[in-house]
Design a protein around this motif. Structure first.
Motif, PDB file in Angstrom:
ATOM      1  N   ILE A   1       0.845  -1.195   0.000  1.00 37.27           N
ATOM      2  CA  ILE A   1       0.000   0.000   0.000  1.00 37.27           C
ATOM      3  C   ILE A   1       0.880   1.244   0.000  1.00 37.27           C
ATOM      4  N   ASP A   2       0.724   2.052  -1.030  1.00 35.92           N
ATOM      5  CA  ASP A   2       1.404   3.358  -1.107  1.00 35.92           C
ATOM      6  C   ASP A   2       0.394   4.324  -1.713  1.00 35.92           C
ATOM      7  N   THR A   3      -0.459   4.891  -0.847  1.00 32.91           N
ATOM      8  CA  THR A   3      -1.581   5.704  -1.326  1.00 32.91           C
ATOM      9  C   THR A   3      -1.561   7.110  -0.751  1.00 32.91           C
TER      10      THR A   3
ATOM     11  N   ASP B   1       4.577   5.022   6.136  1.00 33.21           N
ATOM     12  CA  ASP B   1       3.996   5.887   7.157  1.00 33.21           C
ATOM     13  C   ASP B   1       4.939   7.056   7.361  1.00 33.21           C
TER      14      ASP B   1
ATOM     15  N   GLU C   1      -3.729   5.117   3.435  1.00 30.09           N
ATOM     16  CA  GLU C   1      -3.467   3.699   3.716  1.00 30.09           C
ATOM     17  C   GLU C   1      -4.468   3.125   4.727  1.00 30.09           C
TER      18      GLU C   1
ATOM     19  N   PHE D   1       3.737  -1.199   3.856  1.00 31.65           N
ATOM     20  CA  PHE D   1       3.125   0.127   3.749  1.00 31.65           C
ATOM     21  C   PHE D   1       4.099   1.228   4.167  1.00 31.65           C
TER      22      PHE D   1
END
Length: 298
Positions: free
Chosen positions: A200-202, A229, A206, A227
């Protein structure tokens, strides 16, 4: 002199010295270039984009995340599902495609219409393209449509587009709406199925992506998550994952391979977001991650 030594001492150059020679000899004036990734896949990149610069100069983008995805993808059981949320032009999707077993399926989500077009084109370059499915939607906590925002700096980094969340709301005043994009959820897309790995790289949403998979997590059907953060432990995203039974590791870079540490021990060393690994199988994943070497540079 010291700066040059540090650059030459990167794992990308130590393990693939031809990459340093290629960088020194590079001088492309093209806006786009088709690059050969170390594992053999072709990837068309924009020369001035963040990913493009990294691939042209180093051969790979974000070595630690790339290596982590490759190692976990290799563990995938037969007929597994792997998901790339925020796939951009497909660099990480390529890793999931190449290193996972041939019977696996990779689902790559990219909401930006033009970036999605580049993603689809890149997938078609790969000999194992039938393993990968590109989806022009955003993963979030609900179905429907939402605004997709483009912040300043997007021209140099196509990965900066985002859908609004509490984490990125400070960017709204300096961003413009590109278009309405379709949203879906992990629960809707994969009800009753096991997801071996999600990357996940949104850009701040995330947590929304994972809330959209709450039913799957309740059933322990999402096994591993990689992911980003921007903040240090414990963040709302990390707390959410721990409350759902995941063990969290910080991903760190070493010369002879990736390093992992408990997420609580991570120290923010640069302005860039740090990357983390959440897993339901900490002993197995920890053992795999502690092996020396870089399979994505082989």
């Amino acid at each position: 002199m010291r700066t040059m030594f540090v650059r030459m001492n990167k794992a990308e150059y130590v393990f693939r010295p031809q990459q340093l020679f290629k960088r020194l000899m590079s001088g492309s004036k093209q806006q786009e270039e088709i690059c050969k990734l170390p594992w053999g896949h072709d990837l068309k990149v924009k020369v001035q984009d963040n990913i493009g610069k990294a691939v042209l100069n180093l051969g790979v983008y974000d070595l630690v995340v790339s290596e982590t995805l490759a190692r976990i993808a290799k563990l995938a059981p037969k007929d597994s599902i792997l998901v790339d949320a925020g796939a951009n032009i497909g660099h990480m999707s390529s890793i999931l495609n190449f290193f996972s077993p041939i019977t696996n399926k990779i689902f790559s989500y990219e909401p930006h219409p033009l970036v999605f077009k580049q993603l689809s084109e890149n997938i078609n370059y790969w000999s194992s393209k039938n393993k990968s499915i590109a989806i022009n939607k955003a993963l979030s906590e609900s179905k429907g449509q939402c605004d997709f925002y483009i912040p300043s700096g997007f021209d140099g980094n196509q990965g900066l587009g985002f859908i609004a969340s509490k984490t990125n709301e400070h960017l709204l005043s300096t961003s413009q709406v590109l278009a309405k994009v379709d949203m879906t959820t992990l629960d809707e897309e994969y009800a009753g199925k096991i997801i071996h790995l999600i990357k996940i790289d949104t850009e701040g949403s995330e947590l929304l992506v994972l809330k959209g998979g709450q039913k799957l997590m309740d059933q322990k059907k999402i096994h591993n998550i990689v992911f980003e953060d921007h903040e240090l432990y414990p963040t709302p995203l990390m707390t959410f994952l721990e409350n759902n039974g995941f063990t969290l590791f910080a991903l760190q870079r070493g010369l002879f391979g990736p390093k992992i540490a408990p997420a609580s021990e991570n120290i923010k060393e640069t302005w860039e977001p740090n990357s983390f690994l959440a897993t339901l199988y900490p002993n197995e994943i920890s053992s795999v991650m502690k092996r020396k070497g870089w399979i994505v540079l082989s």
